[in-house]
Design a protein around this motif. Structure first.
Motif, PDB file in Angstrom:
ATOM      1  N   ALA A  33       0.840  -1.209   0.000  1.00  0.00           N
ATOM      2  CA  ALA A  33       0.000   0.000   0.000  1.00  0.00           C
ATOM      3  C   ALA A  33       0.866   1.247   0.000  1.00  0.00           C
ATOM      4  O   ALA A  33       0.580   2.226  -0.718  1.00  0.00           O
ATOM      5  CB  ALA A  33      -0.925  -0.025   1.217  1.00  0.00           C
ATOM      6  N   PHE A  34       1.936   1.220   0.765  1.00  0.00           N
ATOM      7  CA  PHE A  34       2.825   2.366   0.848  1.00  0.00           C
ATOM      8  C   PHE A  34       3.529   2.586  -0.484  1.00  0.00           C
ATOM      9  O   PHE A  34       3.697   3.707  -0.963  1.00  0.00           O
ATOM     10  CB  PHE A  34       3.817   2.155   1.982  1.00  0.00           C
ATOM     11  CG  PHE A  34       4.567   3.394   2.370  1.00  0.00           C
ATOM     12  CD1 PHE A  34       4.006   4.673   2.223  1.00  0.00           C
ATOM     13  CD2 PHE A  34       5.864   3.309   2.873  1.00  0.00           C
ATOM     14  CE1 PHE A  34       4.712   5.791   2.583  1.00  0.00           C
ATOM     15  CE2 PHE A  34       6.561   4.437   3.239  1.00  0.00           C
ATOM     16  CZ  PHE A  34       5.987   5.695   3.094  1.00  0.00           C
ATOM     17  N   ARG A  35       3.938   1.502  -1.147  1.00  0.00           N
ATOM     18  CA  ARG A  35       4.630   1.588  -2.425  1.00  0.00           C
ATOM     19  C   ARG A  35       3.729   2.211  -3.494  1.00  0.00           C
ATOM     20  O   ARG A  35       4.125   3.114  -4.229  1.00  0.00           O
ATOM     21  CB  ARG A  35       5.067   0.195  -2.869  1.00  0.00           C
ATOM     22  CG  ARG A  35       5.853   0.180  -4.185  1.00  0.00           C
ATOM     23  CD  ARG A  35       5.866  -1.199  -4.794  1.00  0.00           C
ATOM     24  NE  ARG A  35       4.509  -1.567  -5.231  1.00  0.00           N
ATOM     25  CZ  ARG A  35       4.221  -2.746  -5.757  1.00  0.00           C
ATOM     26  NH1 ARG A  35       5.155  -3.676  -5.858  1.00  0.00           N
ATOM     27  NH2 ARG A  35       3.000  -3.015  -6.145  1.00  0.00           N
ATOM     28  N   ASP A  84       2.981  15.087  -5.655  1.00  0.00           N
ATOM     29  CA  ASP A  84       3.609  16.178  -4.892  1.00  0.00           C
ATOM     30  C   ASP A  84       5.047  15.754  -4.641  1.00  0.00           C
ATOM     31  O   ASP A  84       5.314  14.874  -3.815  1.00  0.00           O
ATOM     32  CB  ASP A  84       2.861  16.404  -3.581  1.00  0.00           C
ATOM     33  CG  ASP A  84       3.360  17.654  -2.867  1.00  0.00           C
ATOM     34  OD1 ASP A  84       4.552  17.969  -2.994  1.00  0.00           O
ATOM     35  OD2 ASP A  84       2.544  18.280  -2.164  1.00  0.00           O
ATOM     36  N   MET A  85       5.969  16.378  -5.401  1.00  0.00           N
ATOM     37  CA  MET A  85       7.356  15.943  -5.373  1.00  0.00           C
ATOM     38  C   MET A  85       7.992  16.116  -4.008  1.00  0.00           C
ATOM     39  O   MET A  85       8.839  15.306  -3.591  1.00  0.00           O
ATOM     40  CB  MET A  85       8.175  16.715  -6.430  1.00  0.00           C
ATOM     41  CG  MET A  85       7.648  16.519  -7.853  1.00  0.00           C
ATOM     42  SD  MET A  85       7.563  14.769  -8.309  1.00  0.00           S
ATOM     43  CE  MET A  85       9.284  14.337  -8.237  1.00  0.00           C
ATOM     44  N   HIS A 106       9.415  12.988  -2.076  1.00  0.00           N
ATOM     45  CA  HIS A 106      10.814  12.919  -1.701  1.00  0.00           C
ATOM     46  C   HIS A 106      10.992  12.662  -0.216  1.00  0.00           C
ATOM     47  O   HIS A 106      11.864  11.897   0.199  1.00  0.00           O
ATOM     48  CB  HIS A 106      11.514  14.242  -2.094  1.00  0.00           C
ATOM     49  CG  HIS A 106      12.964  14.267  -1.719  1.00  0.00           C
ATOM     50  ND1 HIS A 106      13.928  13.519  -2.380  1.00  0.00           N
ATOM     51  CD2 HIS A 106      13.620  14.955  -0.721  1.00  0.00           C
ATOM     52  CE1 HIS A 106      15.110  13.718  -1.826  1.00  0.00           C
ATOM     53  NE2 HIS A 106      14.950  14.594  -0.814  1.00  0.00           N
ATOM     54  N   MET A 107      10.128  13.268   0.598  1.00  0.00           N
ATOM     55  CA  MET A 107      10.243  13.099   2.043  1.00  0.00           C
ATOM     56  C   MET A 107       9.780  11.701   2.473  1.00  0.00           C
ATOM     57  O   MET A 107      10.430  11.036   3.280  1.00  0.00           O
ATOM     58  CB  MET A 107       9.402  14.167   2.725  1.00  0.00           C
ATOM     59  CG  MET A 107       9.507  14.143   4.246  1.00  0.00           C
ATOM     60  SD  MET A 107       8.667  15.554   4.984  1.00  0.00           S
ATOM     61  CE  MET A 107       7.037  15.335   4.308  1.00  0.00           C
ATOM     62  N   LEU A 108       8.656  11.240   1.900  1.00  0.00           N
ATOM     63  CA  LEU A 108       8.127   9.921   2.306  1.00  0.00           C
ATOM     64  C   LEU A 108       8.938   8.784   1.703  1.00  0.00           C
ATOM     65  O   LEU A 108       8.912   7.664   2.233  1.00  0.00           O
ATOM     66  CB  LEU A 108       6.667   9.795   1.877  1.00  0.00           C
ATOM     67  CG  LEU A 108       5.680  10.728   2.583  1.00  0.00           C
ATOM     68  CD1 LEU A 108       4.282  10.561   2.010  1.00  0.00           C
ATOM     69  CD2 LEU A 108       5.666  10.436   4.088  1.00  0.00           C
TER      70      LEU A 108
END
Length: 920
Positions: free
Chosen positions: A669-671, A679-680, A684-686
């Motif tokens: 699910a996260f992938r 939202d770049m 990038h953060m996640l």
């Protein structure tokens, strides 16, 4: 009917012309006899001054008893038992009245020209001993008088226990047991046949009152109750007798007591039975000794409709020569017997009524010539024989012999005289004009053998016993059969039940109970009267194995019973057994699940190089399968007898296995969420958090810590749950700390909720990459199952193992159907060009253009078109990374960028239009 003229006065011993008594026999020592040869005194109720007693109602039974004493005296005289001594007798008729009995006793004491009312005591009366009286009421009155002069009085029929008082009646003896024994025997008789609800009808005389008191006392000891207690006047001509008898008959008819004890004289029973027969009332009647062999009642018309009759009588024995004596009645040499004269007149004298009846028989059949009551004693020879006084027949000999006690009374006096007069084989040298007290002392100490049986006086009663008789039908009458006996020494009653032929419709023992019998499994709940009760079921843990028990018995030795049980059993252990149908179904479904997992494993293993395998998650799906297999394995631990080790293992195995699977789903699910996040900055953060191995190990490790702390501080263990309403011992796992169990399940629910939210956020993805729908649906299944599980788990205590195992199976199948079946379908059923790498990249390319177009439609013309393109490029990279195709995805993005550059369009509007056209 003869009318005896009675007067008080001094009468010579040799002059009987004006004697108050009806029979006498000369002798050296005179024995007095007080008996009721007549049943009543006429007009006794209306007496207002001293006058003569008019006796009426010749009593045949009492007359026969009087003859037995005379015959025994003659036998003693003829045997030479008292050498040189001849016994004489003086018989006076008490007419069943106590006042008349006292008058007769005074007369007996006065015939020696003494003055019984003087100040001097009578020391040497001619009458040395008195046999009688018949009824206890008369004996009680006479015993008071005779005790004053210590004249021995011995009765063969008076059984009232008040006469046992040697202080008030010091000279009274009897050759029968006291009513204390009779009433005890009657109570035992009723208890033997389980008649605990009986009616009692008694007379108002001393005998009736004393017998009633004793019976009620002993009846209570054997749990027999009196349903009613009616009293009838003892005096036959009492003005209230007829009314009271009718009232008593009505009460008996209306009462539910089927057994009635009659403590009455025979004449009163006869009157009562006439009413019973006229009303058609049938009961079981219990007779006391006063009427148990009353021939007039046994020969009543309709007596066979009255029901069963049982009675108590004194023991009997032989009376040699007595039958011959009765068939040859005569006063004997020197004797006078007006009773015999009266009997022969009643039997053989021709009267107009008798002549009329005989004339009727000459012309008509016997059934057309009814016999009046006044002719019941009349012989067929009446009006044929010339002299009634010389006639004889065997009429008296046919009646049952009830005179053994009278024979014993006479012989006991003879044995006492033999000792007092110091008799030997030839003479009796002792003083003949002795004081009566000397004879009384010898009688109390007498111990003799008669008819091979030994007799002695125990206190004031001769140590004998009782016989239990049954009134058996014989044609139109009843005859008496002995069916048992009562031993006064050991106070026990023996009955031969096999000889009894009951007169009930079904020929069985009649019931007479206030309440119906309480069957096994119930006990008697006593009401106001202890014989009346309600049947209440035994509580759990108790039982009754017999009828009518007063209390339930506790189950012994760890056994148990349900409500209303007849016996106790060992409790059975209850748990989810291997052969239980539900357990079998559960294991079959679990086996199917494992088989499906194995099949899916084989399919994925053979297709591991396909794009579908990589889109499904790659090697992480094998970890998911392992977690599901472990979870399925936990289901097996819910079946079979639980132990502490199994209780600890099954929750831990399930928690870790299913957590492992959900952690893998969380990675997927996260992938997906990251792959299509545009939202770049956020991406990038996640993206730094996207560490599949770390997520799986951490998610499962946290659950491991929860289970570890749970097992350390309050681990699950086996509980033996018992219920008062169940015969089962429910063996199930107590989860120990509810907090530990709740946190373990809540943690899985937390992971499932995160998966659900991530999948919900990233749900707008290309159809061929649409894992989010399956994740959402599988997590909804899980959450729904376990939300439903909680209330069922809390309320259905005994079904907890089955409920939780079912929830585990459903959750596992939810994941299998949602995550593996679609991929297996695509791997096996889709065409190769629909599932190859080029097709997936084309899908990504079209989706990217469409998404950029949508993004640009909301972006102002500010020259940021290149940034959006870079964002998609990065997104495709992440997606490609997840799908293990990073170069292809990046190439697609670069191609799009080059195409945008070559067109020379710098305006964002132009780029938006181009992209829309391209996406189309």
């Amino acid at each position: 009917m003869l009318i005896w003229t009675l007067s008080v006065g001094q009468v010579s011993c040799c002059d009987y012309s004006g004697s108050m008594c009806g029979a006498r026999g000369p002798g050296d020592i005179i024995i007095g006899v007080l008996n009721a040869c007549h049943s009543k005194v006429a007009n006794l109720e209306g007496r207002i001054q001293a006058e003569r007693f008019n006796c009426t109602g010749f009593d045949l039974e009492s007359f026969v008893e009087t003859l037995a004493v005379i015959h025994t005296i003659d036998t003693i005289n003829d045997s030479g038992f008292l050498p040189g001594i001849r016994l004489g007798y003086l018989v006076c008729d008490t007419c069943s009245d106590a006042s008349k009995g006292i008058q007769d006793a005074i007369h007996m004491l006065a015939i020696n020209q003494t003055k019984p009312f003087g100040c001097d005591l009578i020391e040497r009366p001619l009458v040395k001993a008195i046999i009688g009286a018949r009824y206890s009421e008369v004996s009680t009155a006479v015993a008071r008088l005779l005790g004053l002069y210590m004249v021995p009085q011995i009765s063969a029929t008076s059984s009232a226990n008040t006469l046992d008082d040697t202080l008030r009646y010091p000279s009274f003896l009897r050759t029968i047991p006291s009513d204390v024994h009779q009433t005890h025997a009657l109570a035992q008789l009723m208890a033997h046949f389980k008649w605990n609800w009986v009616g009692v009808v008694s007379g108002d005389d001393d005998y009736g009152r004393a017998a009633l008191h004793d019976f009620l006392k002993y009846a209570e000891d054997v749990n027999v109750c009196a349903a009613f207690n009616e009293v009838i006047p003892h005096y036959l001509d009492h003005p209230e007798s007829r009314r009271r008898i009718d009232e008593v008959a009505t009460h008996i008819q209306s009462s539910d007591a089927r057994v009635v004890l009659l403590i009455l004289k025979g004449q009163l029973v006869e009157q009562l039975f006439r009413v019973m027969i006229s009303k058609g009332i049938s009961r079981t009647w219990i007779a006391t000794d006063s009427w148990s062999q009353y021939q007039a009642v046994a020969e009543m018309t309709g007596i066979n409709t009255i029901g069963d009759v049982f009675g108590i009588r004194f023991i009997t024995g032989p009376n040699p020569g007595y039958e011959h004596f009765l068939t040859n009645l005569s006063p004997g040499p020197g004797a006078v017997n007006r009773f015999i004269e009266e009997y022969k007149d009643l039997r053989f004298e021709c009267t107009p009524e008798a002549q009329k009846h005989q004339d009727c028989l000459k012309d008509r059949p016997a059934d057309q010539c009814p016999l009046p009551d006044s002719l019941k004693l009349k012989s067929k020879l009446a009006c044929v024989l010339p002299d009634p006084q010389k006639a004889n027949d065997d009429f008296l000999a046919q009646a049952p012999d009830q005179t053994y006690a009278h024979r014993l009374a006479t012989w006991s006096i003879a044995f006492a005289l033999r000792s007092l007069l110091q008799c030997n084989t030839t003479t009796c040298p002792g003083e003949r004009d002795f004081k009566p007290g000397n004879l009384l002392l010898e009688m109390k100490n007498v111990n003799f053998t008669l008819d091979k049986r030994q007799f002695y006086f125990d206190k004031s009663s001769l140590a004998t016993g009782y016989e239990l008789i049954n009134w058996v039908k014989r044609q139109k009458n009843r005859h008496f059969e002995v069916i048992g006996g009562y031993n006064v020494t050991i106070r026990t009653l023996g009955i031969e039940e096999k000889t009894i032929e009951w007169h009930t419709p079904n020929k069985t023992i009649p019931e007479s109970k206030c309440s119906q019998s309480c069957p096994p499994g119930t006990f008697k709940k006593i009401s106001m009267i202890f014989c009346c009760f309600n049947c209440s079921e035994c509580e759990e843990g108790s039982f009754t194995n017999d009828s009518d028990l007063p209390n339930c018995l506790k189950c012994p030795g760890g056994t148990w019973s349900l409500r209303g049980a007849k016996k106790c059993y060992q409790r059975t252990e209850s748990f989810l057994k291997w052969d239980d149908p539900f357990a079998i179904s559960l294991l079959v479904v679990t086996g199917i699940g494992l088989l499906l997992l194995f099949s899916i494993f084989v399919i994925f293993l053979t297709k591991r190089s396909s794009v579908i395998f990589k889109v499904a998650g790659g090697e992480i799906v094998f970890v998911m399968m392992a977690g599901l297999a472990v979870s399925f394995g936990a289901v097996v631990l819910f079946v079979s007898k639980p132990t502490d080790e199994i209780c600890k293992s099954r929750q831990t195995v399930y928690g870790l296995g299913f957590t492992l699977s959900v952690s893998c789903i969380l990675v997927k699910a996260f992938r997906t969420f990251l792959a299509f996040l545009f939202d770049m900055n956020q991406q990038h953060m996640l993206n730094k958090l996207y560490k599949p191995v770390v997520i799986v190990v951490s998610g499962t490790g946290i659950q491991g810590l929860i289970c570890t702390f749970w097992l350390i501080f309050d681990a699950p263990k086996v509980d033996r749950e018992t219920s008062r309403q169940s015969m089962k011992i429910v063996l199930q796992c107590n989860e120990g700390s509810n907090w530990g169990f709740g946190i373990m399940l809540s943690y899985i629910a937390l992971l499932a909720s995160i998966c659900f939210l991530l999948a919900l956020k990233g749900r707008k993805v290309p159809q061929r990459f649409n894992e989010t729908g399956y994740i959402i649906f599988s997590m909804i299944i899980y959450l729904f199952v376990w939300v439903c599980f909680i209330p069922i788990y809390v309320t259905k205590i005994q079904q907890r193992p089955a409920v939780q195992a079912s929830a585990i199976v459903v959750s596992n199948f939810g994941i299998i159907f949602c995550h593996f079946f679609p991929k297996c379908y695509m791997m096996l059923c889709k065409k190769k060009h629909d599932t190859d790498r080029r097709s997936y990249l084309k899908t990504v390319h079209n989706f990217s253009i469409s998404t950029i177009s949508n993004e640009l439609s909301y972006t102002p013309d500010s020259g940021h078109g290149s940034d959006v393109e870079n964002s998609f490029e990065k997104s495709f990279y992440i997606t490609d990374a997840g799908a293990s195709t990073p170069n292809s995805s990046r190439a697609s993005a670069m191609t799009m960028k080059a195409e945008s550059h070559n067109t020379g369009i710098s305006s964002s509007n132009q780029i938006r239009q181009r992209l829309r056209a391209k996406s189309l």
